[in-house]
Design a protein around this motif. Structure first.
Motif, PDB file in Angstrom:
ATOM      1  N   ALA A   1       8.974   4.214  -2.902  1.00  0.00           N
ATOM      2  CA  ALA A   1      10.005   3.025  -3.624  1.00  0.00           C
ATOM      3  C   ALA A   1      11.189   2.981  -3.053  1.00  0.00           C
ATOM      4  N   TYR A   2      11.622   1.474  -2.769  1.00  0.00           N
ATOM      5  CA  TYR A   2      12.924   1.152  -1.927  1.00  0.00           C
ATOM      6  C   TYR A   2      13.626   0.138  -2.786  1.00  0.00           C
ATOM      7  N   THR A   3      14.930   0.510  -2.964  1.00  0.00           N
ATOM      8  CA  THR A   3      15.732  -0.612  -3.625  1.00  0.00           C
ATOM      9  C   THR A   3      16.931  -1.103  -2.355  1.00  0.00           C
ATOM     10  N   PHE A   4      17.155  -2.406  -2.552  1.00  0.00           N
ATOM     11  CA  PHE A   4      17.617  -3.228  -1.456  1.00  0.00           C
ATOM     12  C   PHE A   4      19.004  -2.684  -1.292  1.00  0.00           C
ATOM     13  N   GLN A   5      19.677  -3.240  -0.195  1.00  0.00           N
ATOM     14  CA  GLN A   5      21.099  -3.234  -0.158  1.00  0.00           C
ATOM     15  C   GLN A   5      21.667  -4.260  -0.782  1.00  0.00           C
ATOM     16  N   VAL A   6      21.215  -5.308  -1.196  1.00  0.00           N
ATOM     17  CA  VAL A   6      21.582  -6.457  -1.853  1.00  0.00           C
ATOM     18  C   VAL A   6      20.524  -6.768  -3.188  1.00  0.00           C
TER      19      VAL A   6
ATOM     20  N   ARG B   1       0.921  -1.283  -0.146  1.00  0.00           N
ATOM     21  CA  ARG B   1       0.119   0.073  -0.008  1.00  0.00           C
ATOM     22  C   ARG B   1       0.950   1.239   0.066  1.00  0.00           C
ATOM     23  N   ARG B   2       2.118   1.173   0.643  1.00  0.00           N
ATOM     24  CA  ARG B   2       3.014   2.365   0.674  1.00  0.00           C
ATOM     25  C   ARG B   2       3.422   2.403  -0.600  1.00  0.00           C
ATOM     26  N   VAL B   3       3.861   1.325  -1.348  1.00  0.00           N
ATOM     27  CA  VAL B   3       4.224   1.524  -2.876  1.00  0.00           C
ATOM     28  C   VAL B   3       3.424   2.063  -3.643  1.00  0.00           C
ATOM     29  N   ARG B   4       2.041   2.004  -3.558  1.00  0.00           N
ATOM     30  CA  ARG B   4       0.914   2.615  -4.244  1.00  0.00           C
ATOM     31  C   ARG B   4       0.938   4.040  -3.867  1.00  0.00           C
ATOM     32  N   LEU B   5       1.142   4.535  -2.561  1.00  0.00           N
ATOM     33  CA  LEU B   5       1.188   5.812  -2.271  1.00  0.00           C
ATOM     34  C   LEU B   5       2.213   6.707  -2.736  1.00  0.00           C
ATOM     35  N   GLY B   6       3.312   5.942  -3.267  1.00  0.00           N
ATOM     36  CA  GLY B   6       4.427   6.764  -3.686  1.00  0.00           C
ATOM     37  C   GLY B   6       5.864   6.514  -3.196  1.00  0.00           C
TER      38      GLY B   6
ATOM     39  N   ALA C   1      11.286  13.367  -8.118  1.00  0.00           N
ATOM     40  CA  ALA C   1      11.030  12.501  -6.689  1.00  0.00           C
ATOM     41  C   ALA C   1      12.184  13.152  -5.593  1.00  0.00           C
ATOM     42  N   THR C   2      11.635  12.798  -4.384  1.00  0.00           N
ATOM     43  CA  THR C   2      12.480  13.189  -3.395  1.00  0.00           C
ATOM     44  C   THR C   2      13.300  11.919  -3.231  1.00  0.00           C
ATOM     45  N   VAL C   3      14.577  11.939  -2.866  1.00  0.00           N
ATOM     46  CA  VAL C   3      15.566  10.767  -2.766  1.00  0.00           C
ATOM     47  C   VAL C   3      15.974  10.661  -1.165  1.00  0.00           C
ATOM     48  N   LEU C   4      16.047   9.483  -0.643  1.00  0.00           N
ATOM     49  CA  LEU C   4      16.530   9.287   0.531  1.00  0.00           C
ATOM     50  C   LEU C   4      17.580   8.151   0.536  1.00  0.00           C
ATOM     51  N   ILE C   5      18.885   8.278   0.733  1.00  0.00           N
ATOM     52  CA  ILE C   5      19.784   7.568   0.332  1.00  0.00           C
ATOM     53  C   ILE C   5      20.641   7.087   1.672  1.00  0.00           C
ATOM     54  N   ILE C   6      20.848   5.797   1.722  1.00  0.00           N
ATOM     55  CA  ILE C   6      21.794   5.252   2.730  1.00  0.00           C
ATOM     56  C   ILE C   6      23.122   5.237   2.049  1.00  0.00           C
ATOM     57  N   GLU C   7      24.066   5.642   2.607  1.00  0.00           N
ATOM     58  CA  GLU C   7      25.520   5.697   1.938  1.00  0.00           C
ATOM     59  C   GLU C   7      26.747   5.703   2.888  1.00  0.00           C
ATOM     60  N   HIS C   8      27.799   4.799   2.349  1.00  0.00           N
ATOM     61  CA  HIS C   8      28.886   4.677   3.118  1.00  0.00           C
ATOM     62  C   HIS C   8      29.945   5.613   2.336  1.00  0.00           C
TER      63      HIS C   8
ATOM     64  N   ALA D   1      10.450   3.139 -12.016  1.00  0.00           N
ATOM     65  CA  ALA D   1       9.252   2.736 -12.917  1.00  0.00           C
ATOM     66  C   ALA D   1       8.019   2.590 -12.155  1.00  0.00           C
ATOM     67  N   LEU D   2       7.932   2.722 -10.967  1.00  0.00           N
ATOM     68  CA  LEU D   2       6.917   2.945  -9.983  1.00  0.00           C
ATOM     69  C   LEU D   2       6.507   4.294  -9.718  1.00  0.00           C
ATOM     70  N   GLN D   3       7.128   5.175 -10.517  1.00  0.00           N
ATOM     71  CA  GLN D   3       6.775   6.771 -10.572  1.00  0.00           C
ATOM     72  C   GLN D   3       6.728   7.274  -8.987  1.00  0.00           C
ATOM     73  N   PRO D   4       7.860   6.922  -8.269  1.00  0.00           N
ATOM     74  CA  PRO D   4       7.557   7.163  -6.788  1.00  0.00           C
ATOM     75  C   PRO D   4       7.678   8.676  -6.460  1.00  0.00           C
ATOM     76  N   LYS D   5       6.871   9.075  -5.479  1.00  0.00           N
ATOM     77  CA  LYS D   5       7.219  10.543  -4.802  1.00  0.00           C
ATOM     78  C   LYS D   5       8.513  10.559  -3.941  1.00  0.00           C
ATOM     79  N   LEU D   6       8.723   9.473  -3.479  1.00  0.00           N
ATOM     80  CA  LEU D   6      10.050   8.993  -2.555  1.00  0.00           C
ATOM     81  C   LEU D   6      10.636   7.836  -3.256  1.00  0.00           C
ATOM     82  N   LEU D   7      12.077   7.905  -3.463  1.00  0.00           N
ATOM     83  CA  LEU D   7      12.844   6.819  -3.877  1.00  0.00           C
ATOM     84  C   LEU D   7      13.919   6.760  -2.734  1.00  0.00           C
ATOM     85  N   ILE D   8      13.859   5.455  -2.274  1.00  0.00           N
ATOM     86  CA  ILE D   8      14.888   4.997  -0.982  1.00  0.00           C
ATOM     87  C   ILE D   8      15.822   4.208  -1.598  1.00  0.00           C
ATOM     88  N   LEU D   9      17.114   4.547  -1.652  1.00  0.00           N
ATOM     89  CA  LEU D   9      18.296   3.737  -1.971  1.00  0.00           C
ATOM     90  C   LEU D   9      19.155   3.292  -0.958  1.00  0.00           C
TER      91      LEU D   9
END
Length: 243
Positions: free
Chosen positions: A83-88, A76-81, A191-198, A157-165
Motif C-alpha cells: 500500500a502506498y500513500t502519495f506525497q500530495v 496486483r501489487r496492492v493485492r499482494l500487500g 506491517a513493515t513501514v517504508l517512509i520517505i521523510e524530510h 484498510a488494505l491490510q498491507p504487509k508493506l505500507l509506503i508513506l
C-alpha cells in the motif's frame, strides 16, 4: 533465517537522458521501519513508485514476499500487500472520511463479504489514526493534517504487509507529528513501514535503518547513529538540510 520482505537488484529508471534511479540494490526485512532520505531530486519518490508499480523499471528486478513482481501492474501489487500513500493528498474530497476508507476495504474483500465486514474494516482503520469521530465528515472539509491521516487509514484498510508513506508529516503541526510517530510505531507491530521523510527528527526517532539516496544512487545505509556520523551523508544531505 528470516527472508527479506522486499528486495531490489540493479533497479534503474531512465526518463529520456536522465537516470532517476541508478542500479539500486535494496533489502527490507519484515517488521522494519525504514526511512529513505536524500536531497530533492535524489530519486526517492521514483524508487518507491517502482516498488508499488506506478511506473515500471528500465532495468533490474523487484522481489516481494518471495515472489518476482518486477512487471506486475500496481493493482496486483496492492493485492499482494503493498500500500502506498502519495506525497500530495489523494483523498476523494466529496466523499466522507468513512467512504474513502470503505473503498479501500472493498479492494481487500474478494469473496463478496457483507457490508458489515466493510464497515468493521473501515472503522478499525479510522480508529487507528484517530479519525473515528470524523467518519461522516466530507474529506475535503477535514483539516490538511487530518486528510494526511485519512490517507494513512486508506492504506491501513488494505491490510498491507508493506505500507509506503511519502512525506507523511508534510504540513502537520508539531502536535500532529508527535501523534503520527506514535501511530507509525503502532502500525509497525503488524506491517513493515517504508517512509520517505524530510523531517530529520522524525526519521531519527522512528527508523530502525535509514537508506540515503543522492543523484539516483543509494550512497549509504545504516542505523540512525551511523547515518548521523556519515561524512558522505552530511555532505550530500544533512548539511544541505540544515543550511
Amino acid at each position: 533465517m528470516t527472508q527479506p520482505l522486499l528486495t531490489t537488484k540493479g533497479l534503474s529508471r531512465d526518463f529520456g537522458g536522465l537516470r532517476a534511479v541508478d542500479k539500486a540494490d535494496f533489502t527490507l526485512m519484515p517488521g522494519e521501519i525504514r526511512a529513505i532520505i536524500g536531497p530533492n531530486g535524489a530519486g526517492k519518490t521514483t524508487f518507491v513508485s517502482l516498488i508499488c508499480g506506478r511506473i515500471l523499471p528500465s532495468s533490474g528486478a523487484i522481489g516481494f514476499n518471495g515472489a518476482e513482481i518486477t512487471a506486475l501492474p500496481a493493482y496486483r501489487r496492492v493485492r499482494l500487500g503493498i500500500a502506498y500513500t502519495f506525497q500530495v493528498t489523494s483523498v476523494f474530497a466529496n466523499l466522507s472520511a468513512y467512504d474513502n476508507v470503505a473503498l479501500s476495504v472493498q479492494r481487500t474483500l474478494t469473496d463478496g463479504r457483507s457490508r458489515g465486514a466493510v464497515r468493521e474494516g473501515a472503522m478499525k482503520a479510522l480508529e487507528q489514526v484517530g479519525l473515528a469521530d470524523r467518519a461522516g465528515t466530507p474529506a475535503g472539509q477535514l483539516a490538511y493534517g487530518h486528510q494526511r491521516l485519512l490517507e494513512v487509514a486508506m492504506g491501513l484498510a488494505l491490510q498491507p504487509k508493506l505500507l509506503i508513506l511519502d512525506e507523511p508529516t508534510q504540513g502537520l503541526s508539531d502536535g500532529e507529528i508527535e501523534g503520527f510517530v506514535a501511530l507509525i510505531r503502532e502500525i509497525a507491530r503488524e506491517a513493515t513501514v517504508l517512509i520517505i521523510e524530510h523531517n530529520m527528527p522524525v526519521v531519527m526517532q522512528l527508523a530502525h535503518r535509514i537508506t540515503v539516496f543522492d543523484a539516483g544512487r543509494i550512497i549509504a545505509e545504516g542505523d540512525p547513529a551511523e547515518i548521523r556520523t556519515n561524512t558522505q551523508v552530511q555532505e550530500a544531505y544533512l548539511g544541505a538540510a540544515h543550511g
